[in-house]
Design a protein around this motif. Structure first.
Motif, PDB file in Angstrom:
ATOM      1  N   ILE A 135       0.842  -1.193   0.000  1.00  0.00           N
ATOM      2  CA  ILE A 135       0.000   0.000   0.000  1.00  0.00           C
ATOM      3  C   ILE A 135       0.879   1.245   0.000  1.00  0.00           C
ATOM      4  N   ASP A 136       0.686   2.095  -0.988  1.00  0.00           N
ATOM      5  CA  ASP A 136       1.351   3.402  -1.064  1.00  0.00           C
ATOM      6  C   ASP A 136       0.261   4.443  -0.843  1.00  0.00           C
ATOM      7  N   PRO A 137       0.035   4.855   0.411  1.00  0.00           N
ATOM      8  CA  PRO A 137      -1.094   5.742   0.692  1.00  0.00           C
ATOM      9  C   PRO A 137      -1.105   7.034  -0.125  1.00  0.00           C
ATOM     10  N   THR A 185      -6.272  -4.778  -7.319  1.00  0.00           N
ATOM     11  CA  THR A 185      -6.683  -3.859  -8.382  1.00  0.00           C
ATOM     12  C   THR A 185      -6.278  -2.409  -8.142  1.00  0.00           C
ATOM     13  N   GLY A 186      -5.930  -2.067  -6.888  1.00  0.00           N
ATOM     14  CA  GLY A 186      -5.625  -0.682  -6.540  1.00  0.00           C
ATOM     15  C   GLY A 186      -6.848   0.161  -6.267  1.00  0.00           C
ATOM     16  N   LYS A 187      -8.038  -0.450  -6.284  1.00  0.00           N
ATOM     17  CA  LYS A 187      -9.284   0.305  -6.084  1.00  0.00           C
ATOM     18  C   LYS A 187      -9.692   0.294  -4.612  1.00  0.00           C
ATOM     19  N   VAL A 188     -10.445   1.352  -4.231  1.00  0.00           N
ATOM     20  CA  VAL A 188     -11.041   1.401  -2.903  1.00  0.00           C
ATOM     21  C   VAL A 188     -12.552   1.307  -3.039  1.00  0.00           C
ATOM     22  N   ARG A 189     -13.178   0.786  -1.981  1.00  0.00           N
ATOM     23  CA  ARG A 189     -14.633   0.790  -1.943  1.00  0.00           C
ATOM     24  C   ARG A 189     -15.076   1.152  -0.534  1.00  0.00           C
ATOM     25  N   ASN A 190     -16.123   1.932  -0.476  1.00  0.00           N
ATOM     26  CA  ASN A 190     -16.661   2.395   0.804  1.00  0.00           C
ATOM     27  C   ASN A 190     -17.449   1.289   1.473  1.00  0.00           C
ATOM     28  N   VAL A 191     -17.222   1.091   2.752  1.00  0.00           N
ATOM     29  CA  VAL A 191     -17.959   0.113   3.543  1.00  0.00           C
ATOM     30  C   VAL A 191     -18.946   0.812   4.453  1.00  0.00           C
ATOM     31  N   VAL A 192     -18.492   1.843   5.115  1.00  0.00           N
ATOM     32  CA  VAL A 192     -19.339   2.583   6.042  1.00  0.00           C
ATOM     33  C   VAL A 192     -18.828   4.025   6.178  1.00  0.00           C
TER      34      VAL A 192
END
Length: 169
Positions: free
Chosen positions: A43-45, A162-169
């Protein structure tokens, strides 16, 4: 004698410092938020989450754990004015792969009884379900008296594949 990691540090830092122009940035993060994420080397923030130097605090620990980061979160908010927490855990996290008993057993086996006794009450904070862990950490922060009610808190999952983020909450 310097290790290869130390030699790399000195070499790459000399290159970085030779082009460095951001010494004027203020101590508090300019965009008033913090990112809490895992220490995982995949992870490279800054690159993955669009964080420019000086924008945000980035707090990293094993599993991106809120309890483990609480001291840093309090300092970020109370001393340096952050008003938002973005918690990001990730797929393929090592914290999904072991239990407290496993970790304590490894310490005893590899480091001996003195080390085992020293960490006898340590909770390594592993988890078995990624989304549940995100939700639980966000709820922990929302319930904590150390996080003011006006602080925005969200929870996300970063997909290392994939390098993607997804919202959980």
């Amino acid at each position: 004698m310097a290790s290869s990691a130390q030699k790399n540090l000195v070499e790459k830092n000399a290159e970085y410092a030779g082009k460095f122009t951001k010494g004027h940035l203020a101590l508090p993060p300019a965009k008033h938020y913090l990112v809490l994420t895992c220490m995982d080397a995949r992870i490279d923030p800054a690159a993955a989450f669009g964080i420019d130097l000086g924008d945000a605090h980035v707090i990293r620990n094993a599993g991106g754990n809120a309890r483990d980061a609480q001291r840093s979160i309090i300092i970020s908010e109370q001393l340096l004015g952050t008003k938002e927490i973005i918690l990001i855990k990730h797929t393929g996290c090592g914290m999904l792969t072991f239990s407290n008993e496993d970790a304590h057993g490894l310490v005893k086996k590899n480091l001996g009884p003195s080390a085992s006794a020293e960490i006898a009450t340590l909770d390594f904070l592993p988890f078995s379900d990624l989304e549940t862990a995100v939700r639980e950490d966000v709820e922990y922060l929302k319930r904590s008296a150390t996080v003011p009610d006006d602080v925005t808190i969200s929870g996300w999952i970063y997909e290392v594949e994939t390098g993607k983020v997804r919202n959980v909450v």
